[in-house]
Design a protein around this motif. Sequence first.
Motif, PDB file in Angstrom:
ATOM      1  N   SER A  34       0.830  -1.204   0.000  1.00  0.00           N
ATOM      2  CA  SER A  34       0.000   0.000   0.000  1.00  0.00           C
ATOM      3  C   SER A  34       0.862   1.251   0.000  1.00  0.00           C
ATOM      4  O   SER A  34       1.965   1.269   0.557  1.00  0.00           O
ATOM      5  CB  SER A  34      -0.913   0.019   1.230  1.00  0.00           C
ATOM      6  N   THR A  94      -3.471   0.680  -3.448  1.00  0.00           N
ATOM      7  CA  THR A  94      -3.062  -0.619  -2.922  1.00  0.00           C
ATOM      8  C   THR A  94      -3.006  -1.610  -4.069  1.00  0.00           C
ATOM      9  O   THR A  94      -3.872  -1.602  -4.945  1.00  0.00           O
ATOM     10  CB  THR A  94      -4.051  -1.115  -1.851  1.00  0.00           C
ATOM     11  N   GLY A 110      -0.391   1.678   4.879  1.00  0.00           N
ATOM     12  CA  GLY A 110      -0.353   2.708   3.852  1.00  0.00           C
ATOM     13  C   GLY A 110      -0.171   4.075   4.468  1.00  0.00           C
ATOM     14  O   GLY A 110       0.575   4.250   5.426  1.00  0.00           O
ATOM     15  N   THR A 118      -9.580  -4.032   5.624  1.00  0.00           N
ATOM     16  CA  THR A 118      -8.976  -2.709   5.648  1.00  0.00           C
ATOM     17  C   THR A 118      -9.816  -1.771   6.500  1.00  0.00           C
ATOM     18  O   THR A 118     -11.018  -1.978   6.658  1.00  0.00           O
ATOM     19  CB  THR A 118      -8.827  -2.121   4.225  1.00  0.00           C
TER      20      THR A 118
END
Length: 361
Positions: free
Chosen positions: A85, A90, A330, A345
């Motif tokens: 990510s 991603t 990320g 997520t």
Amino acid sequence: EGFCAMLKSCNRKKSLIVLFSLLILLLLIATKMFILPAYRYNCAVKALNAGSKEQALSLFMKSYRYKDSMQYIRQLSRSMQVVDSSQFFTVGLNSDGTVLFAGDEDYAEEQAEIKKWRDIKAVAAGEGHIVGLKSDGTVLAVDFNLEELQDCGQSDVGGWRDIVEVSAGYQFTVGLKSDGTVVAVGKNDYGQCDVSGWQDIVSVSCGPNHTLGLKANGRVVATGQNGEGQCDVKLWRNIVAVSAGWTHSVGLKSGGRVTAAGSNYTKESAVTFWNNIVSVSAGASETIALKTDGTIAYTGVVKSEAEAFDVDFRYQKLMEWKDIVAVSAGARYVVAVKADGTIETNLSRLESKTDSWQLFG
């Protein structure tokens, strides 16, 4: 005479007690140094043959000095990292060697190019480009047309050969070669690409502006921006995996503990008390780790910051994730891969774009 006989008898008993204690001590030492590592190693091999990579990795880490455990640790950590990510998107690696993409925008032209990729064994998401490592050791890359980014040569990887691992940062790309040397292209304003002298490297990781290299002896080298001390890793020992965040660095120790260097504004480096960890990933202001039982450890991102970026900060929800085999941090969000290849997520707008992913299907 009776007193002397009694004294001799006491001395013999003391000698026997001392001898017995020494034998127990030697047995404990032998168990810790030889018997237990051998047992764990054999259990790890059985777990690996049974298809339980995460269990095998955990056991190999507990016997890291025994035989070729370190080699297994590196191979398993690398093979389990099927998602990466960045700030903008991603990417996921399918078991058939193709690549999936999810981002804020459609990026139709770039996605069309990525869909052509075949025989990919590893992917890396940079800040504005994606890199794919092919099974033959060559590398592919795609730049995204982002107004705030310029072409710094970060995708000039067409001539790379014998690459075993790739990582991508902010407009630069790093590749680990099979001989333990490292190559890099792209932006180098902080020296993040100054890796030509590195040797005996077994893994690499890029943050936006710094690069980490894990050496075969468990030590770590670093280059690039060091404003927050993210490159202060010279004293690290017995490291089996590294991850470079935006302004912090994380190292996984052989015993399953974690160390960190750099910024800690949102507690992204608060990892001292973690244990039973098998992989780590450092992001913008968070760190996520995979535990031996398939759950995660997480630290970083304050609630107000999370809400501003549309991130679900319900900590309890993250702790409810189960059967996880890979993790990636990320920019203020995290992604996890479940054993069935589906995605978890905490980034709301990413959920709908990854809910159909079946990376192991």
